[in-house]
Structures are given as C-alpha cells and as structure tokens.
Design an enzyme around this catalytic site. Structure first.
Site, mmCIF file in Angstrom:
data_model
loop_
_atom_site.group_PDB
_atom_site.id
_atom_site.type_symbol
_atom_site.label_atom_id
_atom_site.label_comp_id
_atom_site.label_asym_id
_atom_site.label_seq_id
_atom_site.Cartn_x
_atom_site.Cartn_y
_atom_site.Cartn_z
ATOM 1 N N ARG A 1 59.977 45.320 10.921
ATOM 2 C CA ARG A 1 60.981 45.476 11.984
ATOM 3 C C ARG A 1 60.524 46.512 12.992
ATOM 4 N NH1 ARG A 1 64.312 48.870 13.891
ATOM 5 N NH2 ARG A 1 63.598 50.422 12.382
ATOM 6 N N CYS A 2 60.856 46.273 14.244
ATOM 7 C CA CYS A 2 60.742 47.306 15.266
ATOM 8 C C CYS A 2 61.990 47.211 16.141
ATOM 9 C CB CYS A 2 59.459 47.180 16.097
ATOM 10 S SG CYS A 2 59.309 45.666 17.049
ATOM 11 N N SER A 3 62.264 48.288 16.886
ATOM 12 C CA SER A 3 63.555 48.391 17.571
ATOM 13 C C SER A 3 63.589 47.705 18.916
ATOM 14 C CB SER A 3 63.935 49.870 17.744
ATOM 15 O OG SER A 3 64.089 50.497 16.492
ATOM 16 N N HIS A 4 62.465 47.644 19.617
ATOM 17 C CA HIS A 4 62.486 47.212 21.015
ATOM 18 C C HIS A 4 61.597 45.998 21.206
ATOM 19 C CE1 HIS A 4 62.322 47.451 25.442
ATOM 20 N NE2 HIS A 4 63.431 48.142 25.323
ATOM 21 N N GLN B 1 57.901 46.638 21.765
ATOM 22 C CA GLN B 1 57.087 47.172 20.685
ATOM 23 C C GLN B 1 56.412 46.029 19.927
ATOM 24 O OE1 GLN B 1 60.053 49.433 18.574
ATOM 25 N NE2 GLN B 1 59.606 51.306 19.688
#
Length: 332
Positions: free
Chosen positions: A96-99, A102
């Site tokens: 997972r990444c937030s943006h 990314q």
C-alpha cells in the site's frame, strides 16, 4: 480452450471441494436443481466457502458437467494444493501507498522476491485515514479462508513494513487481535520490527510500542505539512488550482460592463491563461462568481465604515456600559 473457460473450470474445481448445504451433493459433484437436473450455476452457500469467490454473485457450471442434464454423482474432489501439506507456510502479501503519485513496485518486488506468488499479493493506493480499504479486506479474507481450509498450515500475512498496515496505534492493535483470533501470523520484511511476529506471543508489547511510534510519525508528518502550508500562505503562495478569472480578466469584464456590454458578449473575448483549460473561454458561471466575489470584497469595507459611524452616533446611555469604552475606541 479460452481463458474464460479456464477460469470457469478453475472456479468449479474449487467449489466442488465442498459439499453443498442447499442441495446436499457431495464433494466432487456439481450442484443439483430442484427438478433433479444439474444446476446451471453453483449454489451461493457453496461457493462462498472459497475465499477468492466469496464476493462473486454467481459461479456458472462448466459445460462438461452437463448443465440441465440428468444429475449424476461427479468424480472425487481434486487433490489438495501442494501448500496444504502439513507444516507448510502460506504467505498472503499486501502492499500500500497513500498517494496516486507514489510507487508500489518496490514493495511488490520485495514481496515477490520473498516467494509470494503474484496472485496472492494485493495492492492499492489509498490513505490509512480511509477506514475501508478493499484490497486489504480481500487479502485478510483470503488469509482467513486458507487458514480455515488448512488449519495445519501456518498462514502469514506479509507486508513490507508496519506503516503499510496503518499509522494508528489503536487500529494496529485491533489488527493484531484480529490475526490472533483467526490463527494468523504477521510478517514484516523491513522497518523497526522485521521478521515473523506472533500477535499472541511475547512480542505483543514490542508490537504495541512500534505501533505507537507509527502513529507519532504520522502526526509529525501532518504537523510539518500544516506548518509548510502556513509558511507558504504567509508568502502569498496558496495551493490548489489557479483561478479561472484572474485580475486582468476581471478588470476587462468590469470595464466593458460599465460601457453597457453584457457578460455573454464579453465572454468570447476572454481567454484562460493557465491550467488544464488554458486557451479556452471561461464559463458564464465562473465570470458571475468572480463578479460576486468582487462585489462582496468591495462592500465589506463600506459595511465596516458604516458600522463605525453608527456606533459613534449612538447616545452614550444607549450603549451597554461594558462595551462603551470599546465602542468609542472603535468609532475613533
């Protein structure tokens, strides 16, 4: 055989590992309709026992099972997967990444290099502040389903580092309790707590400590971001898209409206200088919105000045005593 046919037969093999609670057929057989023929689709209560199929609306019966034909017992259920051998480790990966800007590839490469098959790695780009993360829930559901189907195997829920799971200490502690309740083991490849972690073991206190650190790190990032935005605002730099109607365009609209032209006549001569709509004409709504904001900005100083005059004109006896000094000071 087409890919669709391969998928249907694979789904059927997984479904037929279980008996059906609705029509009572044994493992290895297709479902049976009420009339006694082979059902066209498998009964929901049956294929929901398969973790990867649990959210589907239907699983069709393959043509070689003879949908609509007289029902007869099928062959014995397919052999159990190799990973179901006693003592085997089964890993479910999550990245997972937030943006959206990314990248996830480094996490995916690390999980693949750790021996996790690509079909057992789930990934998404979503913030930890969003409570419902679809791929995360799917990965957990698959891990629970595998553990239920193969209780003798050790099922590991693998992530690259702790903050991929979340940055809220309470949420991470709840996740540890969830894993413990379903007999799952958490594995992290990097970060402050790498390795295999048994939430029910002696490492629980250490896990709670690093969960609190993850939450503190998120709050530090948030505070630094807000301070940066405040500093930029003091310098006159504001985030977001540039205004469609800039000062030059607004001046043109005001001047030509004063000369008697309508907004509809002025609009074709206005060109948006920047942004995604650069080179296009602004919409009428944007022009009217800019005019309304301009009128509001012009009216505000006049309203303040009128309020000062009204206070100054009031007789002293009509002003409440606690506010008398402040009102006179404001008037002056």
């Amino acid at each position: 055989m087409t890919d669709l046919q391969d998928t249907i037969e694979s789904d059927a093999d997984d479904v037929e590992r279980h008996d059906c609670p609705r029509c009572g057929v044994q493992p290895g057989s297709p479902c049976r309709s009420r009339s006694g023929a082979v059902a066209g689709i498998y009964h929901t209560g049956r294929f929901k026992k398969v973790a990867r199929l649990a959210k589907l609306l239907r699983v069709p019966t393959p043509a070689d099972r003879g949908p609509g034909q007289p029902w007869r017992p099928g062959t014995p259920p397919p052999a159990a997967p190799e990973t179901d051998t006693p003592g085997a480790d089964i890993r479910i990966g999550y990245a997972r990444c937030s943006h959206l800007t990314q990248e996830l590839q480094s996490q995916l490469d690390a999980l693949s290099a750790h021996g996790i098959p690509r079909d057992k790695i789930f990934s998404e780009k979503i913030s930890t502040r969003i409570r419902v993360r679809p791929q995360f829930e799917t990965a957990l559901a698959l891990a629970r389903g595998i553990k239920a189907h193969a209780p003798h195997c050790r099922v590991l829920f693998t992530v690259y580092e702790m903050k991929r799971l979340g940055r809220d200490a309470a949420e991470l502690t709840a996740l540890a309790d969830h894993l413990t309740a379903h007999g799952l083991v958490l594995e992290m490849l990097a970060g402050p707590l790498p390795g295999i972690y048994d939430p029910s073991g002696p490492g629980r206190m250490l896990f709670g400590f690093f969960a609190a650190m993850a939450e503190t790190e998120r709050e530090s990032i948030r505070e630094a971001t807000l301070e940066g935005l405040d500093a930029a605002a003091r310098k006159g730099k504001h985030g977001g898209r540039p205004p469609v109607i800039n000062d030059d365009m607004l001046h043109t609209v005001l001047r030509r409206r004063a000369a008697g032209e309508s907004v509809e006549q002025i609009r074709p001569d206005l060109i948006i200088p920047t942004g995604k709509r650069k080179g296009q004409n602004p919409g009428l709504a944007s022009i009217y919105r800019a005019l309304a904001e301009h009128e509001k900005a012009q009216a505000y100083p006049e309203a303040v000045e009128q309020a000062h005059a009204d206070f100054a004109a009031l007789p002293a006896e009509e002003i409440p005593s606690p506010r008398l000094a402040a009102a006179r000071q404001l008037a002056n």
